[in-house]
Design a protein around this motif. Sequence first.
Motif, PDB file in Angstrom:
ATOM      1  N   ARG A 274       0.831  -1.210   0.000  1.00 11.31           N
ATOM      2  CA  ARG A 274       0.000   0.000   0.000  1.00 11.31           C
ATOM      3  C   ARG A 274       0.865   1.260   0.000  1.00 11.31           C
ATOM      4  O   ARG A 274       0.533   2.261  -0.645  1.00 11.31           O
ATOM      5  CB  ARG A 274      -0.940  -0.014   1.212  1.00 11.31           C
ATOM      6  CG  ARG A 274      -2.047  -1.064   1.113  1.00 11.31           C
ATOM      7  CD  ARG A 274      -3.165  -0.793   2.109  1.00 11.31           C
ATOM      8  NE  ARG A 274      -2.716  -0.894   3.494  1.00 11.31           N
ATOM      9  CZ  ARG A 274      -2.705  -2.023   4.195  1.00 11.31           C
ATOM     10  NH1 ARG A 274      -3.110  -3.166   3.630  1.00 11.31           N
ATOM     11  NH2 ARG A 274      -2.299  -2.037   5.455  1.00 11.31           N
ATOM     12  N   VAL A 275       1.978   1.205   0.719  1.00 13.95           N
ATOM     13  CA  VAL A 275       2.901   2.346   0.727  1.00 13.95           C
ATOM     14  C   VAL A 275       3.458   2.578  -0.677  1.00 13.95           C
ATOM     15  O   VAL A 275       3.527   3.725  -1.152  1.00 13.95           O
ATOM     16  CB  VAL A 275       4.052   2.110   1.733  1.00 13.95           C
ATOM     17  CG1 VAL A 275       5.119   3.198   1.588  1.00 13.95           C
ATOM     18  CG2 VAL A 275       3.518   2.086   3.157  1.00 13.95           C
ATOM     19  N   VAL A 276       3.833   1.506  -1.361  1.00 12.63           N
ATOM     20  CA  VAL A 276       4.357   1.625  -2.722  1.00 12.63           C
ATOM     21  C   VAL A 276       3.303   2.226  -3.651  1.00 12.63           C
ATOM     22  O   VAL A 276       3.595   3.115  -4.462  1.00 12.63           O
ATOM     23  CB  VAL A 276       4.831   0.253  -3.254  1.00 12.63           C
ATOM     24  CG1 VAL A 276       5.095   0.311  -4.760  1.00 12.63           C
ATOM     25  CG2 VAL A 276       6.085  -0.197  -2.524  1.00 12.63           C
ATOM     26  N   GLY A 277       2.069   1.754  -3.532  1.00 11.14           N
ATOM     27  CA  GLY A 277       0.998   2.304  -4.362  1.00 11.14           C
ATOM     28  C   GLY A 277       0.798   3.790  -4.123  1.00 11.14           C
ATOM     29  O   GLY A 277       0.615   4.571  -5.068  1.00 11.14           O
ATOM     30  N   PHE A 278       0.840   4.188  -2.861  1.00 12.53           N
ATOM     31  CA  PHE A 278       0.696   5.604  -2.500  1.00 12.53           C
ATOM     32  C   PHE A 278       1.833   6.428  -3.104  1.00 12.53           C
ATOM     33  O   PHE A 278       1.614   7.503  -3.680  1.00 12.53           O
ATOM     34  CB  PHE A 278       0.680   5.729  -0.975  1.00 12.53           C
ATOM     35  CG  PHE A 278       0.596   7.137  -0.470  1.00 12.53           C
ATOM     36  CD1 PHE A 278      -0.596   7.844  -0.517  1.00 12.53           C
ATOM     37  CD2 PHE A 278       1.720   7.763   0.068  1.00 12.53           C
ATOM     38  CE1 PHE A 278      -0.673   9.154  -0.040  1.00 12.53           C
ATOM     39  CE2 PHE A 278       1.658   9.060   0.542  1.00 12.53           C
ATOM     40  CZ  PHE A 278       0.454   9.757   0.488  1.00 12.53           C
ATOM     41  N   CYS A 279       3.058   5.919  -2.983  1.00 11.97           N
ATOM     42  CA  CYS A 279       4.222   6.638  -3.517  1.00 11.97           C
ATOM     43  C   CYS A 279       4.174   6.717  -5.042  1.00 11.97           C
ATOM     44  O   CYS A 279       4.549   7.735  -5.633  1.00 11.97           O
ATOM     45  CB  CYS A 279       5.511   5.959  -3.074  1.00 11.97           C
ATOM     46  SG  CYS A 279       5.886   6.137  -1.318  1.00 11.97           S
ATOM     47  N   ALA A 280       3.729   5.642  -5.679  1.00 17.09           N
ATOM     48  CA  ALA A 280       3.656   5.639  -7.140  1.00 17.09           C
ATOM     49  C   ALA A 280       2.685   6.705  -7.637  1.00 17.09           C
ATOM     50  O   ALA A 280       2.951   7.396  -8.632  1.00 17.09           O
ATOM     51  CB  ALA A 280       3.239   4.259  -7.639  1.00 17.09           C
ATOM     52  N   ARG A 281       1.580   6.847  -6.947  1.00 15.00           N
ATOM     53  CA  ARG A 281       0.608   7.876  -7.346  1.00 15.00           C
ATOM     54  C   ARG A 281       1.164   9.275  -7.125  1.00 15.00           C
ATOM     55  O   ARG A 281       0.876  10.190  -7.896  1.00 15.00           O
ATOM     56  CB  ARG A 281      -0.701   7.684  -6.575  1.00 15.00           C
ATOM     57  CG  ARG A 281      -1.483   6.439  -6.979  1.00 15.00           C
ATOM     58  CD  ARG A 281      -2.860   6.411  -6.353  1.00 15.00           C
ATOM     59  NE  ARG A 281      -2.805   6.304  -4.892  1.00 15.00           N
ATOM     60  CZ  ARG A 281      -2.749   5.149  -4.234  1.00 15.00           C
ATOM     61  NH1 ARG A 281      -2.723   3.998  -4.908  1.00 15.00           N
ATOM     62  NH2 ARG A 281      -2.719   5.130  -2.915  1.00 15.00           N
ATOM     63  N   ARG A 282       1.955   9.435  -6.073  1.00 18.02           N
ATOM     64  CA  ARG A 282       2.543  10.745  -5.767  1.00 18.02           C
ATOM     65  C   ARG A 282       3.872  10.986  -6.473  1.00 18.02           C
ATOM     66  O   ARG A 282       4.424  12.078  -6.404  1.00 18.02           O
ATOM     67  CB  ARG A 282       2.771  10.870  -4.258  1.00 18.02           C
ATOM     68  CG  ARG A 282       1.514  11.158  -3.479  1.00 18.02           C
ATOM     69  CD  ARG A 282       1.808  11.437  -2.033  1.00 18.02           C
ATOM     70  NE  ARG A 282       3.004  12.245  -1.808  1.00 18.02           N
ATOM     71  CZ  ARG A 282       3.335  12.773  -0.622  1.00 18.02           C
ATOM     72  NH1 ARG A 282       2.557  12.560   0.432  1.00 18.02           N
ATOM     73  NH2 ARG A 282       4.418  13.488  -0.481  1.00 18.02           N
TER      74      ARG A 282
END
Length: 236
Positions: free
Chosen positions: A172-180
């Motif tokens: 979930r952290v990776v997904g959040f970072c990818a979007r940002r």
Amino acid sequence: PRISKNSIDAVSDRDFVLEFLAASAILFVHLSRLAEEMILWSSQEFGFVELPDRYCTGSSMMPQKKNPDVAELVRGKTGRVFGHLHALLTVMKGLPLAYNRDLQEDKIPLFDTVSTVKASVKMMREMVRRMRVKKEQMLAAARDGFLNATDLADYLVGRGVNFRAAHAVAGRVVGFCARRRSKIEELSLAELQRFSPKIEKDVYCYLSPEAAVQRRRAFGGTALANVRRRLKELGV
């Protein structure tokens, strides 16, 4: 060398040649893989190493191009060595247990493989010894692509979270970072704690490539002390 205890075996087989060719074929599997790494790593897309000019040539059309010729030739000669092994195996497979003129066909595979092994090992050794490693570009690549996501999961496991849950948090952290379009280590502590209250400020000590490498201290791991110990054992 020991004297053969069986006269038929002495004249009718070429196991010693086949064993040498098989060992050479295995050697060339590894030389070819190393050569492929050098070709990729020296390309503009990677830029991890710069190969010495003496082991490269220019392009006949593109003046800016630098071709990793030695690495490509070693990679290509792998098929040649494989072919010699297969050729002699094919010669041997249908012979009766006596000397046959077919056995004259062992000379070219053997002698050519000896020459190819000696030249290729020498050239690859010198090329690797003289190449320039671009540490900054390699480090920059190691900081990209969320390679430290596993280290975040391992950190959470150390905090008592089971790995399945830790894996999900890291995802979930990776997904959040990818979007940002940001990196994990660029998130604030408050942002990280939104994904798990187990995360504390010491997490940043786990997220650098250097820390990730140094933590692998098990036998065969990547920690610097392990690498130095192994190099010493190899006499490098």
